[in-house]
Design a protein around this motif. Structure first.
Motif, PDB file in Angstrom:
ATOM      1  N   ASP A  32     -13.174  14.159 -28.846  1.00 26.26           N
ATOM      2  CA  ASP A  32     -12.224  13.089 -29.120  1.00 26.26           C
ATOM      3  C   ASP A  32     -12.626  11.747 -28.528  1.00 26.26           C
ATOM      4  N   GLY A  33     -13.859  11.623 -28.082  1.00 17.74           N
ATOM      5  CA  GLY A  33     -14.306  10.358 -27.515  1.00 17.74           C
ATOM      6  C   GLY A  33     -15.534  10.546 -26.653  1.00 17.74           C
ATOM      7  N   ARG A  34     -15.538   9.896 -25.491  1.00 14.26           N
ATOM      8  CA  ARG A  34     -16.682  10.022 -24.584  1.00 14.26           C
ATOM      9  C   ARG A  34     -16.188   9.849 -23.155  1.00 14.26           C
ATOM     10  N   ALA A  35     -17.016  10.329 -22.209  1.00 12.61           N
ATOM     11  CA  ALA A  35     -16.694  10.205 -20.787  1.00 12.61           C
ATOM     12  C   ALA A  35     -17.891   9.614 -20.068  1.00 12.61           C
ATOM     13  N   HIS A  36     -17.592   8.833 -19.038  1.00  8.09           N
ATOM     14  CA  HIS A  36     -18.637   8.166 -18.263  1.00  8.09           C
ATOM     15  C   HIS A  36     -18.470   8.532 -16.793  1.00  8.09           C
ATOM     16  N   LEU A  37     -19.578   8.860 -16.136  1.00  9.70           N
ATOM     17  CA  LEU A  37     -19.588   9.111 -14.698  1.00  9.70           C
ATOM     18  C   LEU A  37     -20.240   7.912 -14.039  1.00  9.70           C
ATOM     19  N   VAL A  38     -19.444   7.175 -13.252  1.00  5.87           N
ATOM     20  CA  VAL A  38     -19.878   5.902 -12.682  1.00  5.87           C
ATOM     21  C   VAL A  38     -19.897   6.038 -11.168  1.00  5.87           C
ATOM     22  N   PRO A  39     -21.003   5.658 -10.493  1.00  9.37           N
ATOM     23  CA  PRO A  39     -21.016   5.732  -9.021  1.00  9.37           C
ATOM     24  C   PRO A  39     -20.000   4.775  -8.416  1.00  9.37           C
ATOM     25  N   HIS A  40     -19.414   5.210  -7.307  1.00 12.08           N
ATOM     26  CA  HIS A  40     -18.448   4.365  -6.613  1.00 12.08           C
ATOM     27  C   HIS A  40     -18.807   4.386  -5.134  1.00 12.08           C
ATOM     28  N   GLY A  41     -19.562   3.397  -4.717  1.00  7.99           N
ATOM     29  CA  GLY A  41     -20.076   3.369  -3.352  1.00  7.99           C
ATOM     30  C   GLY A  41     -21.094   4.483  -3.163  1.00  7.99           C
ATOM     31  N   VAL A  42     -21.290   4.869  -1.894  1.00 10.47           N
ATOM     32  CA  VAL A  42     -22.263   5.919  -1.595  1.00 10.47           C
ATOM     33  C   VAL A  42     -21.594   7.268  -1.404  1.00 10.47           C
ATOM     34  N   LEU A 619     -15.582  -0.386 -11.702  1.00 10.19           N
ATOM     35  CA  LEU A 619     -16.685  -1.039 -12.408  1.00 10.19           C
ATOM     36  C   LEU A 619     -17.105  -2.341 -11.739  1.00 10.19           C
ATOM     37  N   ALA A 620     -16.191  -2.979 -11.034  1.00 17.11           N
ATOM     38  CA  ALA A 620     -16.546  -4.222 -10.346  1.00 17.11           C
ATOM     39  C   ALA A 620     -17.559  -3.996  -9.235  1.00 17.11           C
ATOM     40  N   SER A 621     -17.602  -2.776  -8.694  1.00 17.70           N
ATOM     41  CA  SER A 621     -18.532  -2.486  -7.595  1.00 17.70           C
ATOM     42  C   SER A 621     -19.841  -1.889  -8.096  1.00 17.70           C
ATOM     43  N   ALA A 622     -19.973  -1.695  -9.417  1.00 13.16           N
ATOM     44  CA  ALA A 622     -21.206  -1.161  -9.995  1.00 13.16           C
ATOM     45  C   ALA A 622     -21.950  -2.295 -10.686  1.00 13.16           C
ATOM     46  N   SER A 623     -23.143  -1.994 -11.168  1.00 15.89           N
ATOM     47  CA  SER A 623     -23.944  -3.034 -11.811  1.00 15.89           C
ATOM     48  C   SER A 623     -24.780  -2.414 -12.923  1.00 15.89           C
ATOM     49  N   GLY A 624     -25.454  -3.297 -13.682  1.00 12.60           N
ATOM     50  CA  GLY A 624     -26.300  -2.836 -14.763  1.00 12.60           C
ATOM     51  C   GLY A 624     -25.700  -3.158 -16.119  1.00 12.60           C
ATOM     52  N   ASP A 625     -26.556  -3.163 -17.149  1.00 13.23           N
ATOM     53  CA  ASP A 625     -26.112  -3.527 -18.504  1.00 13.23           C
ATOM     54  C   ASP A 625     -25.091  -2.539 -19.049  1.00 13.23           C
ATOM     55  N   ALA A 626     -25.344  -1.242 -18.839  1.00 13.77           N
ATOM     56  CA  ALA A 626     -24.417  -0.239 -19.368  1.00 13.77           C
ATOM     57  C   ALA A 626     -23.041  -0.368 -18.716  1.00 13.77           C
ATOM     58  N   ALA A 628     -21.815  -3.135 -17.511  1.00 13.74           N
ATOM     59  CA  ALA A 628     -21.225  -4.374 -18.026  1.00 13.74           C
ATOM     60  C   ALA A 628     -20.578  -4.146 -19.384  1.00 13.74           C
ATOM     61  N   ARG A 629     -21.234  -3.358 -20.238  1.00 16.09           N
ATOM     62  CA  ARG A 629     -20.649  -3.091 -21.558  1.00 16.09           C
ATOM     63  C   ARG A 629     -19.360  -2.278 -21.423  1.00 16.09           C
ATOM     64  N   LEU A 630     -19.377  -1.293 -20.528  1.00 18.77           N
ATOM     65  CA  LEU A 630     -18.171  -0.500 -20.310  1.00 18.77           C
ATOM     66  C   LEU A 630     -17.054  -1.365 -19.729  1.00 18.77           C
ATOM     67  N   ALA A 631     -17.401  -2.237 -18.797  1.00 19.81           N
ATOM     68  CA  ALA A 631     -16.404  -3.117 -18.199  1.00 19.81           C
ATOM     69  C   ALA A 631     -15.806  -4.052 -19.238  1.00 19.81           C
ATOM     70  N   ALA A 632     -16.632  -4.516 -20.175  1.00 21.33           N
ATOM     71  CA  ALA A 632     -16.120  -5.391 -21.235  1.00 21.33           C
ATOM     72  C   ALA A 632     -15.095  -4.659 -22.094  1.00 21.33           C
ATOM     73  N   ARG A 633     -15.353  -3.396 -22.386  1.00 25.39           N
ATOM     74  CA  ARG A 633     -14.390  -2.629 -23.181  1.00 25.39           C
ATOM     75  C   ARG A 633     -13.091  -2.411 -22.406  1.00 25.39           C
ATOM     76  N   VAL A 634     -13.196  -2.169 -21.104  1.00 26.88           N
ATOM     77  CA  VAL A 634     -11.996  -2.013 -20.277  1.00 26.88           C
ATOM     78  C   VAL A 634     -11.190  -3.305 -20.277  1.00 26.88           C
ATOM     79  N   ARG A 635     -11.866  -4.453 -20.177  1.00 23.67           N
ATOM     80  CA  ARG A 635     -11.147  -5.733 -20.194  1.00 23.67           C
ATOM     81  C   ARG A 635     -10.472  -5.964 -21.542  1.00 23.67           C
ATOM     82  N   GLU A 636     -11.139  -5.553 -22.619  1.00 21.60           N
ATOM     83  CA  GLU A 636     -10.520  -5.704 -23.942  1.00 21.60           C
ATOM     84  C   GLU A 636      -9.264  -4.854 -24.054  1.00 21.60           C
ATOM     85  N   ARG A 637      -9.344  -3.638 -23.520  1.00 27.23           N
ATOM     86  CA  ARG A 637      -8.156  -2.781 -23.539  1.00 27.23           C
ATOM     87  C   ARG A 637      -7.047  -3.381 -22.673  1.00 27.23           C
TER      88      ARG A 637
END
Length: 814
Positions: A32-42, A619-626, A628-637
């Motif tokens: 039904d969609g997709r899931a992302h595993l994003v690092p959050h600090g160490v 997402l604000a504490s992570a970096s990288g193009d991928a 950034a794209r995910l963060a843009a979608r979150v902001r749109e939502r």
């Protein structure tokens, strides 16, 4: 939906909790969609779920809320991300899981029962229902689980338990999925104090198969004992019992009847070619001559899937028309449900059940049927039985007392059923109906087949169904404000319409209200059961109220308005048919059949707000193009959510009691001796004005304005008026035109509410072919007008229902 997993006490020398590239989140595709595993600090990671194909919501749910209640999908993502086995010597460590918004209507007690025995400390708080209402019963909780666990164990616990926090039936799990989860957690589930609860929840489908077998054993034994040779399986579904009956050597002919065509195909696949079994597409609420002459019939777990008003039609079709020598009926015993210890479970065993009876209620119904149709009836259990609650499944075995299959055919007698029967062969197949206002209207057999299931299972008593409001074409909508109105005006100009009447689009459900002066009038004019004084049903013919008492209470309020306005005398009638909108739409627990209260739109928005805020923080504490794209979608939502919350603020408040409901009548459809549906809007407003004035707490006025399309300033004036109308407008052609159908234009705010707080970003709204929709609505209108004409002339019910059935067939096929 998201979760945050971290090791709060991790020392600098400790190994990292996850091996994740800090600039590239891991992504898995889900059903039904997709899931992302994003690092959050160490010391942790966040899992963010993007639902692009949300489940269809049931009555009572807010559109799109399933994106926030997808526990099974989140659990599946955990399994996909952490499929590699953890080291066997992994040591326990302090771990913490946070859910910014977890769907859990049962509240913290449910979390305590599941997680506390495994060593977790639980902190949970209900989210606010709205920004200015911190209390209330939101189904969403902010949850923190903390404990000293091996990471592999924590992940296992979450994978097994997350489906408990999914609002889909059975948590959206297939039987194979549930068994796999049980096997995955078998080692620790065996020691869990709620083992039996968990087994029932995860293995209920498997246990259900065993119970089905016991039920089928009892039914098969009763049929064999009857001496039957030719047997009907009425409502055979996918053919579980049908296959067994076809393998029984004592039966020489076995016929399965089912209204759902996809289920019928599965049933047919179970039968051996050349064997005694076959299937028929048919309905149990219409009389069917093909079912006459059989020795026995079984209705196994069928009656509870019908709306109660359909039971009288079922009775006539089975015990009067088909009239087999033996009829076996099974249905759930509602008293046994108390033994199902499932926190937050539904009141009934299946979301499609329209009712479940106690033993006393089932006996009263069965004895009434037997008495009316010359049958004897006895009762027996089917499956396990409790000393106090009785059997899991109750069974009635009817035996015909007379030798004749249909006594009315042999001796001119009657079984007590009124001569207003509707036969299936009058409805099924290709058909052309001649109408007064639309000429010949053709209905294809495929369209009729689709209508059969809807009418058979959900429609009100057909004697009330004298008119179905046609579908209202919807102007093409887009994010640009006013596009729908412009498209509608262009359509009317192209159709040669010079004058239009613009009405405010009311929030609610389009309904028909048939109101009689008293029960005696209803009995005389419509032939309905004693005590009924009318009916309120939707544009699809389905009862608006789930409770008959609530319906009669509302009809009494409308009747008082008719009395006070002098409408009975002015129209020289003792019954009236009104078309209108019942609202407001944001109701709680009044016309719902699942028994669950309608979650407030704003409560779901608050859950979305909490989820998106947590995602943005991660997402604000992570970096990288991928990232950034995910963060843009979150902001749109998040931007869409703001627009949704503004729409919620402008929406009408929810109703908490039946007295809060109001009907906004739009037209007088018919009364004794006359049809008014095709009168112009001005006539209807003149007639309805005193009625609305007499009962402003029951009936609502609908604002309107007239415009001339010949006026160069008309477009701007209509757009300005529509901008103030709230949910949108409905544009009607005025007098002097053959076009009888209006066009609906949704406002941007209404579209936001319809899409839900977290609409998929990849699913643009499909454009509508306005001219084609209007043509389909015109044919529906012609059929419904023909039904009114036939009813006015006093033609047989079957002739009236032919038109209503055909109108629904076109509506479903539109």
């Amino acid at each position: 939906m998201m979760l945050l997993l971290r090791a709060p006490d991790r020392a600098p020398a400790d190994p990292p909790l996850f091996a994740i590239d800090p600039t590239t989140p891991s992504t898995v595709e889900l059903a039904d969609g997709r899931a992302h595993l994003v690092p959050h600090g160490v010391d942790g990671a966040a899992m963010i779920l993007e639902i692009e194909r949300p489940a269809d919501h049931e009555d009572g749910a807010v559109p799109g809320h399933s994106a926030l209640a997808a526990g099974t999908s989140l659990g599946s993502a955990l399994g996909a991300f952490f499929s590699v086995a953890r080291p066997a010597d992994e040591q326990p460590r302090a771990l913490e899981v946070r859910f910014p918004a977890l769907w859990c209507p049962a509240g913290e007690p449910m979390l305590q029962r599941l997680f506390a025995p495994l060593g977790y400390a639980i902190t949970a708080a209900r989210l606010p229902v709205s920004p200015d209402q911190p209390g209330g019963q939101s189904p969403f909780l902010h949850v923190r689980l903390a404990g000293t666990q091996r990471l592999a164990d924590l992940l296992s616990h979450l994978r097994v338990f997350l489906p408990f926090f999914d609002d889909r039936p059975s948590g959206g799990l297939t039987p194979d999925d549930a068994r796999a989860l049980w096997d995955h957690g078998r080692a620790w589930l065996a020691e869990h104090p709620e083992h039996d609860l968990l087994a029932r929840r995860l293995l209920q489908r498997e246990q259900g198969h065993a119970l089905h077998d016991q039920r089928h054993d009892a039914v098969l034994a009763a049929l064999v004992a009857s001496g039957a040779r030719r047997v009907l399986d009425l409502g055979c579904g996918s053919g579980g019992l049908l296959g067994r009956l076809a393998r029984e050597p004592r039966f020489r002919e076995v016929v399965g009847v089912e209204v759902a065509r996809d289920e019928l195909a599965l049933a047919a696949a179970r039968l051996e070619p050349g064997g005694p079994g076959r299937v028929l597409h048919g309905s149990l609420t219409y009389r069917d001559a093909r079912l006459r002459g059989y020795d026995a019939a079984a209705l196994v777990e069928v009656i509870e899937h019908l709306d109660p008003p359909q039971l009288a039609a079922l009775e006539g079709a089975v015990w009067d028309e088909a009239r087999p020598a033996t009829v076996v009926v099974t249905t759930p015993n509602a008293e046994y449900n108390a033994l199902f210890d499932q926190p937050g479970a539904r009141r009934m065993r299946h979301p499609d059940h329209r009712f479940e009876w106690t033993r006393g209620e089932f006996r009263a119904w069965a004895q009434g049927v037997a008495g009316r149709h010359r049958y004897a009836v006895r009762f027996a259990p089917a499956g396990p039985e409790d000393a106090q609650a009785g059997p899991l499944t109750q069974m009635a075995i009817f035996n015909r007392l007379d030798a004749a299959a249909r006594p009315g055919m042999d001796d001119g007698g009657t079984t007590g059923v009124r001569d207003d029967a509707i036969h299936l062969d009058a409805l099924a197949g290709d058909r052309t109906i001649l109408t007064r206002v639309g000429g010949e209207v053709f209905i294809a057999g495929e369209q009729a087949a689709a209508a059969l299931e809807m009418m058979s299972r959900f429609a009100v008593d057909p004697r009330w169904l004298i008119h179905l409001p046609p579908s209202t074409p919807v102007a093409p909508a887009s994010p640009a404000a006013g596009d729908g109105v412009r498209a509608a005006l262009a359509y009317f100009r192209a159709s040669g319409i010079a004058e239009i009447d613009v009405q405010r689009l009311r929030s609610g459900t389009r309904v028909m209200a048939i109101v009689c002066r008293d029960a005696a009038v209803a009995r005389r004019r419509f032939g309905v059961a004693e005590g009924e004084t009318g009916s309120v049903y939707t544009a699809a013919g389905r009862a608006y109220f789930a409770d008959r008492d609530a319906e009669e209470h509302f009809l009494a309020r409308v009747r008082a308005a008719l009395d006070g306005a002098g409408t009975w005398d002015r129209l020289a009638t003792d019954w009236i048919a009104l078309e209108g909108v019942m609202g407001p739409a944001m109701m709680r627990g009044l016309n719902l059949r699942t028994g669950a209260p309608r979650a407030l739109y704003s409560a779901v928005a608050m859950a979305a707000r909490a989820t998106l805020a947590a995602e943005e923080e991660v997402l604000a504490s992570a970096s990288g193009d991928a990232v950034a794209r995910l963060a843009a979608r979150v902001r749109e939502r998040a931007a869409r959510l703001i627009a949704y919350e503004e729409a919620c603020g402008r929406a009408e408040p929810p109703v908490h009691a039946p007295d809060g409901l109001r009907l906004a009548p739009l037209r007088i459809v018919a009364a004794e001796g006359d049809v008014y549906a095709d009168r112009d809007p001005h006539w209807h407003r003149e007639q309805l004005a005193p009625l609305i004035h007499a009962a402003p707490r029951t009936l609502a006025h609908t604002e309107h304005a007239a415009f001339s399309l010949a006026d160069p300033a008309a477009d701007g004036a209509v757009l300005a008026w529509a901008d103030e109308a709230g949910a949108g407008v409905v544009i009607h052609p005025s007098t002097g035109t053959a076009i009888a159908v209006p066009v609906k234009c949704w406002s941007e705010a209404a579209l936001r509410l319809a899409d839900g707080p977290l609409p998929p970003l990849s699913s643009p709204r499909e454009p509508h072919a306005l001219a084609g929709d209007a043509d389909a609505a015109m044919r529906q209108w012609a059929l419904s007008m023909e039904a009114l004409d036939r009813h006015r002339r006093g033609e047989p019910l079957e002739r009236v229902h032919q038109c209503i059935f055909a109108a629904l067939a076109l509506k479903l096929g539109a």
